[in-house]
Scaffold this motif. Structure first.
Motif: not given
Length: 334
Positions: A315-334
């Motif tokens: 369950g440990q997290l490892s950073l992959i990226s932080h460059h994709q732009q998504v404007p003002e996002a406050i909800f996310s779901s598949f």
């Protein structure tokens, strides 16, 4: 094969509504971000119906709910002057929609027809307050279904969970109250898929509570843990709480500390803190785990980008990226 991830947003600066992108489960990256529907401040969505998508819709004058088909064609919209919702849950078995209003302290219930038309069936105006400056009145933050099909609410303003019986006409009857510690501010609740355990994130105290759920709206306190480091003294407000698909881990987002707290879940439901990691952005209000549980994606309200982590077997997290732009996002779901 790519998978679709959907983003709800505020539309105060850059965003125009609801966005979707293609997610590659092999690389953990998103591609082809598009505007799926033009909507005013679609701050929370429910995509779990097989026929409809539901979105909060808020303008400066009025607020309410929008109903879309799966191709994002608008079917119906309910707006009321001065109203604003912060959470929405669809009840597939009863074909009801439960809408929570933080600012008004109201719980509103709609029936949903086969054509996607909304009809108001019940509403409750909740009264009360708490000791924290942000608890001057009821601030209803969530209403979700329990495993035994009751409706349970999280009221940040009154430090309580309330459980309601729902009849076939969409009418509510209060059957139970669980009181959280004064000033804790319960925000969101999630149920373990196999054990009689629920996990509650409290926004004002920066904690997560493990609760034993005995059915029929009866909760018992089991454990409380902080979601931020002991030496952190700045502002923080917890936000989203999610279980991994294998139910082995619990994750909570922190706004202010701007991080994700990762917990391991023992067989008895007990939580153990694994790590607290920076999300490399500002205000991670929500996040999503990929369907296979191998990735965790975090959009940011203020810095307008998506941070992607991989997730290992523990369950440990490892950073992959932080460059994709998504404007003002406050909800996310598949």
């Amino acid at each position: 094969m790519t998978q679709t991830i959907t983003f709800g947003t505020y539309t105060k600066r850059l965003s125009q509504g609801i966005y979707q992108a293609e997610f590659d489960p092999q690389t953990g990256q998103i591609h082809n971000l598009i505007l799926a529907a033009t909507e005013s401040n679609p701050s929370y969505l429910d995509l779990n119906s097989s026929s409809f998508n539901f979105s909060i819709s808020t303008t400066p004058q009025a607020g309410g709910i929008s109903v879309y088909d799966k191709a994002w064609n608008i079917l119906d919209r309910y707006r009321e002057e001065g109203l604003s919702f912060c959470h929405v849950t669809y009840d597939d078995k009863r074909q009801l929609l439960y809408c929570s209003s933080y600012h008004q302290g109201r719980l509103v219930v709609f029936s949903v027809s086969e054509e996607g038309q909304l009809q108001l069936t019940d509403q409750l105006q909740l009264e009360g307050s708490g000791p924290h400056p942000n608890q001057e009145k009821s601030h209803l933050h969530q209403a979700i279904l329990t495993p035994d099909q009751y409706l349970v609410t999280c009221d940040l303003g009154r430090d309580c969970l309330e459980t309601y019986k729902v009849d076939s006409q969409g009418k509510l009857t209060l059957i139970g109250i669980y009181q959280t510690p004064p000033g804790s501010g319960p925000r969101h609740l999630i149920f373990h898929p196999k054990e009689k355990i629920a996990y509650l994130v409290c926004e004002l105290s920066g904690t997560v509570e493990a609760l034993i759920y005995n059915g029929r709206g009866v909760f018992e306190h089991y454990q409380t843990l902080s979601t931020i480091p002991e030496d952190y003294t700045g502002f923080n407000a917890t936000a989203a709480i999610k279980l991994s698909p294998d139910a082995k881990n619990l994750y909570v987002s922190n706004r202010g500390h701007d991080s994700i707290a990762s917990f391991a879940i023992a067989r008895d439901g007990h939580l153990n803190l694994l790590d607290i990691q920076s999300t490399k952005g500002q205000i991670p209000r929500d996040f999503a785990l990929s369907p296979d549980g191998q990735f965790l994606l975090v959009p940011h309200q203020d810095s307008d980008h998506l941070t992607i982590f991989s997730r290992d077997r523990e369950g440990q997290l490892s950073l992959i990226s932080h460059h994709q732009q998504v404007p003002e996002a406050i909800f996310s779901s598949f």
